[in-house]
Design an enzyme around this catalytic site. Structure first.
Site, PDB file in Angstrom:
ATOM      1  N   PRO A 139       0.805  -1.218   0.000  1.00 31.44           N
ATOM      2  CA  PRO A 139       0.000   0.000   0.000  1.00 31.44           C
ATOM      3  C   PRO A 139       0.839   1.270   0.000  1.00 31.44           C
ATOM      4  CG  PRO A 139      -0.966  -1.613   1.471  1.00 31.44           C
ATOM      5  CD  PRO A 139       0.364  -2.175   1.030  1.00 31.44           C
ATOM      6  N   TYR A 140       1.967   1.265   0.727  1.00 28.44           N
ATOM      7  CA  TYR A 140       2.847   2.436   0.724  1.00 28.44           C
ATOM      8  C   TYR A 140       3.300   2.752  -0.701  1.00 28.44           C
ATOM      9  CZ  TYR A 140       7.130   5.151   1.165  1.00 28.44           C
ATOM     10  OH  TYR A 140       8.106   6.109   1.005  1.00 28.44           O
ATOM     11  N   ALA A 141       3.786   1.734  -1.410  1.00 25.62           N
ATOM     12  CA  ALA A 141       4.263   1.946  -2.778  1.00 25.62           C
ATOM     13  C   ALA A 141       3.139   2.413  -3.694  1.00 25.62           C
ATOM     14  CB  ALA A 141       4.889   0.663  -3.311  1.00 25.62           C
TER      15      ALA A 141
END
Length: 292
Positions: A139-141
């Site tokens: 999710p961060y990416a």
């Protein structure tokens, strides 16, 4: 460089973070009139730097013009994002959208955005180039890739958006949960170091001082309205090499404990930094383990 940007006004979001603190000092030293913005008050700001305490998710931004915005505010960490995807969406995507909406309403036409090498995903050991299609695993990416796309839409009608894909940033003051800081602390405390996977995962390690130089170069960039740059050294090092470098530096021996790898962690990152060299005149100066 000092004084060349006198009277140019810069807003730095995420100013109290590891990278933000370096960037605020670097831009102030370069002659910018800097305003620091963060969700919490930032101690020990350089002389002349103003402070705005605000949450990019819902608080108003300053109603004053800036020559450039350096947008660093974000939730970081690949593994944490798997546990809290909604929080990462709210801060990293919705907060970025709010900032760009504010900037495009007449307050600033130039934004430098902290993106991440994580947008590339698994590369098979090949050096990543900016034209590679994003393949984010976490999710961060995903939020960083989304921030770039918001910037692509911002960069119209004379506005400029520069996305800097930072490869693993290190240096004094880095977050205590990041590998090098965590390894150092565990070594000094004679505690076991947990290695996820076999320790052969490799990272392109980019020093914070080089990141500041890249931000300054991007703030002055001319050319197309939207552009992406890798900010990395073009070399990488395994986790075991990082531990070994710290062992040599500290004169200590690590007690390693191996656990299964995390599915959101990519096995290797490696930058192709040629575009930054050709268009920004930026080349990394610090090579790990120098500066440990």
């Amino acid at each position: 460089m000092s004084g060349s940007n006198t009277h140019r006004r810069a807003l730095v979001t995420g100013a109290s973070g590891f990278i933000g603190s370096y960037v605020v000092r670097g831009m102030s030293d370069a002659g910018y009139d800097v305003t620091a913005l963060d969700i919490r008050n930032t101690p020990a700001l350089p002389d002349g730097v103003g402070m705005v305490v605000a949450d990019i998710r819902h608080d108003p931004f300053p109603e004053e013009p800036f020559d450039v915005v350096i947008h660093l505010a974000a939730l970081g960490g690949v593994r944490a994002s798997v546990e809290r995807p909604a929080d990462y969406q709210a801060t990293n995507v919705d907060g970025t959208r709010r900032l760009l909406d504010w900037a495009s309403s007449g307050w600033c036409g130039r934004v430098v955005f902290a993106s991440s090498s994580s947008v590339y995903g698994v590369t098979g050991g090949r050096a990543s180039v900016e034209t590679d299609p994003p393949a984010p695993l976490s999710p961060y990416a995903v939020t960083k890739a989304a921030g770039e796309e918001l910037g692509r839409r911002f960069a119209v009608e004379g506005r400029t958006f520069t996305a800097l894909r930072f490869f693993t940033v290190w240096g004094e003051g880095q977050r205590p949960d990041l590998a090098l800081a965590l390894f150092r602390r565990k070594l000094q405390a004679s505690e076991a170091i947990t290695v996820f996977g076999d320790g052969r995962q490799r990272r392109d390690l980019t020093h914070a001082s080089d990141v500041v130089r890249a931000v300054l170069a991007a703030a002055d960039r001319s050319g197309p309205g939207f552009r992406i740059f890798n900010i990395g050294t073009g070399r990488n090092h395994s986790v075991l090499e990082m531990v070994g470098a710290l062992e040599s530096k500290l004169g200590l021996t690590a007690n390693l404990r191996f656990e299964p790898g995390h599915p959101a962690d990519v096995p290797e990152t490696l930058a192709d930094p040629r575009r930054a060299a050709e268009e920004l005149g930026w080349i990394a100066r610090v090579r790990f383990p120098d500066g440990l």
